[in-house]
Design a protein around this motif. Structure first.
Motif, PDB file in Angstrom:
ATOM      1  N   GLY A 163       0.772  -1.342   0.045  1.00 50.18           N
ATOM      2  CA  GLY A 163      -0.005   0.154  -0.101  1.00 50.18           C
ATOM      3  C   GLY A 163       0.904   1.245  -0.095  1.00 50.18           C
ATOM      4  O   GLY A 163       0.628   2.050  -0.860  1.00 50.18           O
ATOM      5  N   ALA A 164       1.785   1.332   0.914  1.00 46.50           N
ATOM      6  CA  ALA A 164       2.665   2.493   1.106  1.00 46.50           C
ATOM      7  C   ALA A 164       3.381   2.664  -0.136  1.00 46.50           C
ATOM      8  O   ALA A 164       3.373   3.647  -0.779  1.00 46.50           O
ATOM      9  CB  ALA A 164       3.521   2.534   2.170  1.00 46.50           C
ATOM     10  N   ILE A 165       4.126   1.644  -0.656  1.00 52.87           N
ATOM     11  CA  ILE A 165       5.128   1.766  -1.889  1.00 52.87           C
ATOM     12  C   ILE A 165       4.241   2.250  -3.085  1.00 52.87           C
ATOM     13  O   ILE A 165       4.629   3.066  -3.999  1.00 52.87           O
ATOM     14  CB  ILE A 165       5.868   0.698  -2.344  1.00 52.87           C
ATOM     15  N   SER A 166       2.856   1.592  -3.379  1.00 51.40           N
ATOM     16  CA  SER A 166       2.189   1.932  -4.471  1.00 51.40           C
ATOM     17  C   SER A 166       1.763   3.417  -4.430  1.00 51.40           C
ATOM     18  O   SER A 166       1.516   4.191  -5.388  1.00 51.40           O
ATOM     19  CB  SER A 166       0.925   0.971  -4.739  1.00 51.40           C
ATOM     20  N   GLY A 167       1.317   3.911  -2.954  1.00 52.33           N
ATOM     21  CA  GLY A 167       0.736   5.421  -3.057  1.00 52.33           C
ATOM     22  C   GLY A 167       2.174   6.190  -3.438  1.00 52.33           C
ATOM     23  O   GLY A 167       1.767   7.276  -4.216  1.00 52.33           O
ATOM     24  N   VAL A 168       3.312   5.868  -2.901  1.00 50.81           N
ATOM     25  CA  VAL A 168       4.457   6.792  -3.186  1.00 50.81           C
ATOM     26  C   VAL A 168       4.654   6.804  -4.675  1.00 50.81           C
ATOM     27  O   VAL A 168       4.701   7.666  -5.369  1.00 50.81           O
ATOM     28  CB  VAL A 168       5.875   6.335  -2.591  1.00 50.81           C
ATOM     29  N   VAL A 169       4.617   5.589  -5.413  1.00 49.92           N
ATOM     30  CA  VAL A 169       5.045   5.529  -6.765  1.00 49.92           C
ATOM     31  C   VAL A 169       3.745   6.299  -7.554  1.00 49.92           C
ATOM     32  O   VAL A 169       4.057   7.101  -8.661  1.00 49.92           O
ATOM     33  CB  VAL A 169       4.835   4.056  -7.253  1.00 49.92           C
ATOM     34  N   VAL A 170       2.447   6.112  -7.219  1.00 46.81           N
ATOM     35  CA  VAL A 170       1.419   6.750  -8.030  1.00 46.81           C
ATOM     36  C   VAL A 170       1.775   8.284  -7.949  1.00 46.81           C
ATOM     37  O   VAL A 170       1.620   9.064  -8.858  1.00 46.81           O
ATOM     38  CB  VAL A 170       0.062   6.609  -7.509  1.00 46.81           C
ATOM     39  N   CYS A 171       2.072   8.798  -6.682  1.00 44.13           N
ATOM     40  CA  CYS A 171       2.430  10.189  -6.248  1.00 44.13           C
ATOM     41  C   CYS A 171       3.470  10.593  -7.228  1.00 44.13           C
ATOM     42  O   CYS A 171       3.513  11.748  -8.046  1.00 44.13           O
ATOM     43  CB  CYS A 171       2.837  10.333  -5.278  1.00 44.13           C
ATOM     44  N   LEU A 172       4.709   9.952  -7.486  1.00 42.54           N
ATOM     45  CA  LEU A 172       5.623  10.356  -8.170  1.00 42.54           C
ATOM     46  C   LEU A 172       5.449  10.353  -9.754  1.00 42.54           C
ATOM     47  O   LEU A 172       5.504  11.430 -10.247  1.00 42.54           O
ATOM     48  CB  LEU A 172       6.929   9.378  -7.963  1.00 42.54           C
ATOM     49  N   ILE A 173       4.341   9.368 -10.036  1.00 41.88           N
ATOM     50  CA  ILE A 173       4.004   9.578 -11.305  1.00 41.88           C
ATOM     51  C   ILE A 173       3.086  10.688 -11.488  1.00 41.88           C
ATOM     52  O   ILE A 173       3.303  11.454 -12.578  1.00 41.88           O
ATOM     53  CB  ILE A 173       3.207   8.491 -11.832  1.00 41.88           C
ATOM     54  N   ILE A 174       2.219  11.211 -10.814  1.00 44.35           N
ATOM     55  CA  ILE A 174       1.441  12.303 -10.919  1.00 44.35           C
ATOM     56  C   ILE A 174       2.209  13.493 -10.803  1.00 44.35           C
ATOM     57  O   ILE A 174       2.083  14.659 -11.705  1.00 44.35           O
ATOM     58  CB  ILE A 174       0.271  12.269  -9.708  1.00 44.35           C
ATOM     59  N   GLY A 175       3.208  13.516  -9.919  1.00 44.91           N
ATOM     60  CA  GLY A 175       4.160  14.609  -9.766  1.00 44.91           C
ATOM     61  C   GLY A 175       4.945  14.883 -10.874  1.00 44.91           C
ATOM     62  O   GLY A 175       5.079  16.163 -11.672  1.00 44.91           O
ATOM     63  N   CYS A 176       5.485  13.798 -11.620  1.00 43.11           N
ATOM     64  CA  CYS A 176       6.414  14.056 -12.974  1.00 43.11           C
ATOM     65  C   CYS A 176       5.496  14.717 -13.838  1.00 43.11           C
ATOM     66  O   CYS A 176       5.906  15.536 -14.602  1.00 43.11           O
ATOM     67  CB  CYS A 176       6.991  12.637 -13.059  1.00 43.11           C
ATOM     68  N   ALA A 177       4.396  13.922 -14.033  1.00 39.52           N
ATOM     69  CA  ALA A 177       3.405  14.513 -15.162  1.00 39.52           C
ATOM     70  C   ALA A 177       2.997  15.916 -14.823  1.00 39.52           C
ATOM     71  O   ALA A 177       3.054  16.528 -16.006  1.00 39.52           O
ATOM     72  CB  ALA A 177       2.275  13.637 -15.164  1.00 39.52           C
ATOM     73  N   PHE A 178       2.789  16.363 -13.688  1.00 42.30           N
ATOM     74  CA  PHE A 178       2.303  17.596 -13.481  1.00 42.30           C
ATOM     75  C   PHE A 178       3.151  18.586 -13.867  1.00 42.30           C
ATOM     76  O   PHE A 178       3.099  19.642 -14.481  1.00 42.30           O
ATOM     77  CB  PHE A 178       1.913  17.656 -12.015  1.00 42.30           C
ATOM     78  N   ILE A 179       4.555  18.417 -13.225  1.00 46.59           N
ATOM     79  CA  ILE A 179       5.681  19.138 -13.389  1.00 46.59           C
ATOM     80  C   ILE A 179       6.011  19.198 -15.059  1.00 46.59           C
ATOM     81  O   ILE A 179       6.215  20.267 -15.372  1.00 46.59           O
ATOM     82  CB  ILE A 179       6.501  19.003 -12.401  1.00 46.59           C
ATOM     83  N   GLY A 180       6.050  18.072 -15.387  1.00 46.18           N
ATOM     84  CA  GLY A 180       6.535  18.037 -16.777  1.00 46.18           C
ATOM     85  C   GLY A 180       5.546  18.919 -17.969  1.00 46.18           C
ATOM     86  O   GLY A 180       5.911  19.603 -18.690  1.00 46.18           O
ATOM     87  N   ALA A 181       4.343  18.538 -17.623  1.00 50.72           N
ATOM     88  CA  ALA A 181       3.270  19.167 -18.460  1.00 50.72           C
ATOM     89  C   ALA A 181       3.344  20.863 -18.228  1.00 50.72           C
ATOM     90  O   ALA A 181       3.382  21.443 -19.097  1.00 50.72           O
ATOM     91  CB  ALA A 181       1.948  18.809 -18.024  1.00 50.72           C
ATOM     92  N   PHE A 182       3.663  21.050 -16.995  1.00 47.49           N
ATOM     93  CA  PHE A 182       3.672  22.466 -16.600  1.00 47.49           C
ATOM     94  C   PHE A 182       4.872  23.289 -17.287  1.00 47.49           C
ATOM     95  O   PHE A 182       4.602  24.194 -17.904  1.00 47.49           O
ATOM     96  CB  PHE A 182       3.719  22.723 -15.097  1.00 47.49           C
ATOM     97  N   TYR A 183       6.086  22.596 -17.269  1.00 51.28           N
ATOM     98  CA  TYR A 183       7.111  22.975 -17.724  1.00 51.28           C
ATOM     99  C   TYR A 183       7.175  23.199 -19.425  1.00 51.28           C
ATOM    100  O   TYR A 183       7.597  23.950 -20.073  1.00 51.28           O
ATOM    101  CB  TYR A 183       8.474  22.244 -17.403  1.00 51.28           C
ATOM    102  N   SER A 184       6.703  21.937 -19.915  1.00 55.31           N
ATOM    103  CA  SER A 184       6.562  21.968 -21.548  1.00 55.31           C
ATOM    104  C   SER A 184       5.798  23.026 -21.864  1.00 55.31           C
ATOM    105  O   SER A 184       5.887  23.660 -23.053  1.00 55.31           O
ATOM    106  CB  SER A 184       6.237  20.572 -21.827  1.00 55.31           C
ATOM    107  N   LEU A 185       4.467  23.295 -21.240  1.00 54.28           N
ATOM    108  CA  LEU A 185       3.751  24.249 -21.747  1.00 54.28           C
ATOM    109  C   LEU A 185       4.000  25.637 -21.375  1.00 54.28           C
ATOM    110  O   LEU A 185       3.865  26.618 -22.144  1.00 54.28           O
ATOM    111  CB  LEU A 185       2.267  23.684 -21.123  1.00 54.28           C
TER     112      LEU A 185
END
Lengths: 385, 631
Positions: free
Chosen positions: A55-77
């Motif tokens: 549970g803990a690890i999957s929570g962290v992983v999902v967060c990282l994915i969302i985080g990367c996506a959010f920041i990546g999108a923000f920077y490219s746009l």
């Protein structure tokens, strides 16, 4: 160097991952203490432990994915918007970063309080029974069976998303290359400290480490605050001169002499190598203004005052001269969220933790008799011996 | 009867050739005027009129001006280009040859115009006041000889710029720490004969003599009439060998007389352009009319060509069509030979620096001109035998004392990337060397006496009184000190003059002392509270020391602090102390938590200790059921 390592991001990730590890360790500690009668059944115990970890690890992983996506999108746009780096934006970001860091920094020095808070929160979550009897059958069944997965997953996810938001707020004035390294090192550091905490408890050496890192954190925050004020003054001067005076380098005429406390023509953190690190760590400016110097001092004085108040409250239970007031009551969110009723006395806490021990889950009700049977078997064996 | 007539004729002849005295009463008043047709503002007029009248006199005439200041601020009047031979006190610059004329006072200018004829002008010499309109044309006609050219009609023309704000406001915004690059204020418009969109009606087949004066205070201008040429015959009061050009480049304070031959047919009308030299502007506002169109009208019934457009490229395009003549190559008609080698060489390195108040100042050799407490002329007159000592005139006035009849070279190295027109009062000078524009800002072209390309002086050098130096370049001027007086030498861009770009010549001080200064001038000083005795600091006494004592003199602003000052050290130490205290408080707070140790860990430690010492049973192994059951 500041372009590959944003110190604020490091500390935020460190703190949030530390908290996630604390959550995991609290749950594991509950399990060890007999939550869901796990101590009686090693198979169940193992299963539950595994659930917690997954549970803990999957929570962290999902967060990282969302985080990367959010920041990546923000920077490219939105790259152009930030690369303009207008002084006002820079100043605002600095102030936001300072506020965020200041609020979370001191909490790191009270790891035990953090653990305590999580114990209560998790205990409540585990013992909460759904009000509607009908719901018990549908979701209750699933949540009960996998609650040791869901709980850490949701908690880690929530904490992680909080971290993503903070990191976004603090790091968006930096280039995208400044994100990966502090995130990774922050995660590693947080996990390491949390593990140490779990195995050896709150030791002196751990505390020293936390103190040093918090000390550095506040030096950085003070520097950030001073820098934010400096950016605002710089913006004002730019508007008054109708151009970008500081873009002309570090020589005469690039700063407002009437507001200057000191000025040297070298060592400009905006343009000279190495001095940007000095600026990131301690807020150094080659052209200091009354605003930047005074704000630096004010920040520290405020922090010192808050610390003294907190120390006083811990010793006496309330703020000085105000018998009925505690610091947490000064937080408006406290009254809004109705947290007043969340304060438990120690007797209530004991009751809560006992309830946790007796809660059954991880198995459905059909398995309950198994434990009864096992109890009977052991009783019988005892008797026969 | 006949004798009477002869007598009358003789008297009349005598009168017409004998010098006249022109008496003027100039009352300075404010006049509301809308010079460029877009904005009415307060201008400084004379006798309630603006633009100011053109003064026309003949050579050797006497001019008497009763100058009454009815404004709210001080004023003065300078006659640009006139030698003021023997009448240095009438030259006009404030604090150089006179005290400012205070509101309510009357000042008498009384002098003869000798040894010169041509196109001149008069203007205020108090700060940037002439931008507010106190400027007019002065023409001195030659009676001793005929013009070496023929013309049918004379036309007087002025060009200049126009600011909508009063010059004192413009100046305060310009000289402020919020203008750290020292960018000169951009005018709102340019003027042609103090107005715009002028139509000049001409008759076909005639030759016109255009006397052109640039009465602006900042930008040089290009002038050009489509399909027509100019023939330059005079520059700054010096007649030159006629030079035909397709356009004219005229810097502020310069004058040219040109011949324009009108066409024989009246089929077309032509544009007469005056164009601001855009390169002198640091910023180009979108609505500025860089190219202004006026018209040379042959025929009112024929269509007028439309005004030229002003866009991004218009200046460049127009510039490409024009080939203004380099005034260095104009040859004076009198063919005065190059003066002998200089007795005195004065080298002036011009730089712009930001000083301690955050304002950009202009300096010669690091010294920015600051007006003395006593007008320099009065220091000369009152200092008696010490008048030859340069120190009497102050350390911040860039004063050079030169002796009677010395040949003086002025070498001016322009270390600024701007164009600057420099003017010398009381003289015309020979322009013996001028470098082209220096392309490297970091390494401007400086005059090198060993460089033959710098020192190949022309045989008959150009002579004038206002000359422009190219960006990052130099020029060398040569003149003979044959006119005793206190003469100002300065950049005629008034903004730069206010920044201190000036030097003072004290030429033949003991000869100056022989000149009379009328009581009206000293009275005028009383009304503006300025002392008339003393050195640049206003000190005087019986001894040499008292005359050389400059304590209390006006000096330029101190330079910017070169690093940390006491203030900086105090701030740095304070910040460090506070930060240390802050970190220490964090340490204290952090250490508090260690006391409330984790009970679990303590108990676990206790159990470990007991177990290792055999006081307890071995711990339950998580996966080992046998043990559980077995015990």
């Amino acid at each position: 160097m500041v372009n590959v390592f944003n110190v604020q991001i490091f500390f935020i990730v460190f703190r949030e991952s530390l908290e996630a590890v604390v959550v995991v360790s609290v749950l594991l500690a509950f399990l060890k203490q007999g939550l869901g009668q796990a101590t009686q059944d090693p198979v169940v115990y193992k299963k539950l432990v595994r659930q917690v970890w997954i549970g803990a690890i999957s929570g962290v992983v999902v967060c990282l994915i969302i985080g990367c996506a959010f920041i990546g999108a923000f920077y490219s746009l939105g790259n152009d918007v930030w690369s303009k780096s207008e002084d006002i934006w820079e100043g605002v970001f600095c102030i936001i970063a300072t506020v965020l860091i200041s609020l979370m920094g001191l909490a790191m020095l009270r790891i035990n309080k953090m653990k305590e808070k999580w114990r209560i929160k998790l205990a409540r979550a585990l013992t909460k029974t759904p009000s509607n009897k009908k719901d018990r059958f549908k979701i209750g069944y699933l949540t009960k069976k996998y609650c040791m997965f869901i709980l850490p997953f949701i908690t880690c996810l929530r904490e992680g998303l909080e971290a993503v938001v903070f990191v976004g707020g603090v790091g968006l004035s930096s280039p995208a290359t400044a994100f990966p390294i502090p995130v990774i090192t922050g995660l590693i550091a947080g996990i390491a400290v949390g593990t140490l905490l779990y195995y050896s408890g709150s030791t002196v050496s751990l505390q020293i480490f936390l103190i040093i890192s918090t000390g550095i954190l506040y030096l950085i925050a003070a520097g950030l605050f001073s820098r934010g004020i400096w950016y605002f003054e710089n913006h004002l001067f730019s508007v008054q001169t109708g151009g970008d005076a500081s873009e002309n380098g570090s020589g005469p005429g690039t700063y407002d002499i009437a507001k200057s406390v000191w000025h040297v023509n070298c060592c400009n953190p905006e343009t000279d190598n190495g001095w940007d690190v000095f600026n990131a760590l301690l807020g150094w400016q080659n052209s200091a203004t009354y605003g930047s110097v005074i704000s630096y001092n004010i920040y520290w004085l405020v922090i010192i005052a808050v610390i003294l108040l907190m120390l006083f409250e811990e010793k006496h239970g309330h703020l000085p001269f105000l018998k009925n007031l505690t610091l947490v009551q000064l937080n408006p969110m406290y009254h809004l969220k109705g947290k007043k009723k969340n304060n438990l006395t120690s007797a209530e806490k004991e009751e809560l933790f006992d309830k946790v021990k007796n809660t059954n889950f991880g198995e459905d009700s059909e398995h309950e008799p198994l434990t009864e049977i096992r109890k009977e078997i052991s009783d019988v064996e005892k008797v026969s011996n | 009867m006949l004798i009477l007539r002869v007598v009358y004729a003789l008297v009349w002849a005598l009168l017409s050739v004998s010098p006249k005295t022109h008496v003027f009463h100039f009352n300075l008043t404010y006049v509301d005027a809308d010079a460029d047709g877009t904005f009415s503002r307060r201008m400084i007029g004379i006798n309630n009129q603006w633009p100011l009248p053109t003064i026309r006199v003949k050579k050797n005439d006497r001019i008497q001006i009763h100058f009454t200041n009815l404004l709210e601020t001080k004023a003065s009047l300078h006659f640009h280009g006139l030698f003021q031979q023997g009448t240095n006190a009438m030259d006009g610059p404030e604090m150089v040859t006179q005290c400012p004329v205070a509101p309510g006072s009357t000042f008498l200018y009384d002098f003869k115009v000798t040894k010169q004829a041509g196109t001149y002008w008069y203007h205020s010499h108090s700060g940037s006041q002439y931008a507010d309109g106190l400027r007019g044309i002065l023409i001195v006609e030659d009676t001793e000889q005929d013009y070496h050219f023929h013309f049918d009609e004379e036309v007087v023309l002025s060009v200049g710029e126009h600011y909508h704000q009063e010059s004192s406001e413009v100046l305060s915004k310009f000289m402020s720490r919020y203008n750290p690059t020292g960018a000169e204020p951009i005018p709102q418009n340019s003027l042609f004969n103090e107005t715009k969109n002028v139509t000049w009606h001409v008759e076909p087949g005639k030759t016109y003599l255009l006397r052109i004066v640039n009465m602006g205070l900042f930008t040089s201008q290009y002038l050009s009439i489509e399909d027509h040429t100019f023939t330059i015959v005079e520059a700054d009061g010096v007649f030159v060998e006629p030079q035909e050009v397709d356009s004219l480049y005229i810097a502020v304070a310069q004058r040219y007389s040109v011949l324009v031959k009108s066409k024989k047919s009246t089929k077309k009308n032509y544009r007469f352009l005056n164009i601001i030299d855009q390169e002198m502007l640091d910023v180009l506002p979108a609505d500025l009319q860089v190219i202004s169109t006026n018209w040379m009208v042959y025929n009112d019934d024929v269509e007028m060509p439309s005004p030229l457009e002003n866009n991004d490229k218009s200046f460049e395009n127009q510039l490409a069509k024009m080939h203004p003549f380099d005034d260095f190559y104009l040859v004076p008609l009198g063919k005065e030979a190059l003066l002998p080698d200089a007795d005195v060489v004065i080298t002036l390195d011009f730089t712009m620096d930001v000083l301690g108040d955050g304002v950009t100042y202009a300096s010669f050799n690091g010294v920015s001109y600051v007006p003395p407490k006593v007008p320099t002329l009065y220091s000369v007159v009152s200092s008696g035998k010490y008048a030859n000592n340069q120190q009497v005139y102050g350390s911040n006035t860039n004063t050079f004392v030169i002796q009677n009849n010395e040949v003086v070279d002025i070498v001016l190295n322009n270390m600024d990337p701007g164009k600057h027109p420099f003017h010398l009062h009381g003289h015309t000078f020979q322009v013996i060397s001028r470098s082209p524009e220096g392309m490297d800002e970091e390494d401007p072209i400086k005059f090198d006496p060993n460089n033959s390309s710098h020192t190949n002086y022309p045989e008959y050098p150009m002579i004038r009184d206002t000359v422009q130096v190219h960006p990052n370049g130099f020029f060398v001027l040569r003149f003979k000190a044959d006119n005793p007086g206190v003469w100002f030498f300065h950049c005629h861009v008034d903004w730069h003059l206010e920044q201190g770009l000036a030097i003072t010549f004290v030429e033949a001080p003991f000869e100056i002392q022989k000149q009379k200064i009328i009581p009206n001038h000293y009275d005028n000083c009383k009304s503006s509270n300025v002392s008339t005795i003393g050195n640049a600091a206003g000190n005087y006494g019986e001894t040499k020391e008292s005359w050389l004592n400059l304590q209390g003199e006006n000096v330029q602003v101190a330079p910017l602090p070169a690093g940390f000052t006491t203030k900086g050290y105090v701030a740095m130490i304070l910040c460090t102390l506070v930060a240390v205290y802050g970190v220490w408080s964090i340490y204290k707070y952090g250490m508090e938590d260690v006391n409330s140790e984790d009970t679990e860990a303590v108990i676990r430690k206790l159990y470990d200790i007991l177990r290792t010492n055999g006081a307890l049973e071995p711990e339950y192994d998580d996966g080992d059921e046998e043990l559980l059951i077995a015990s």
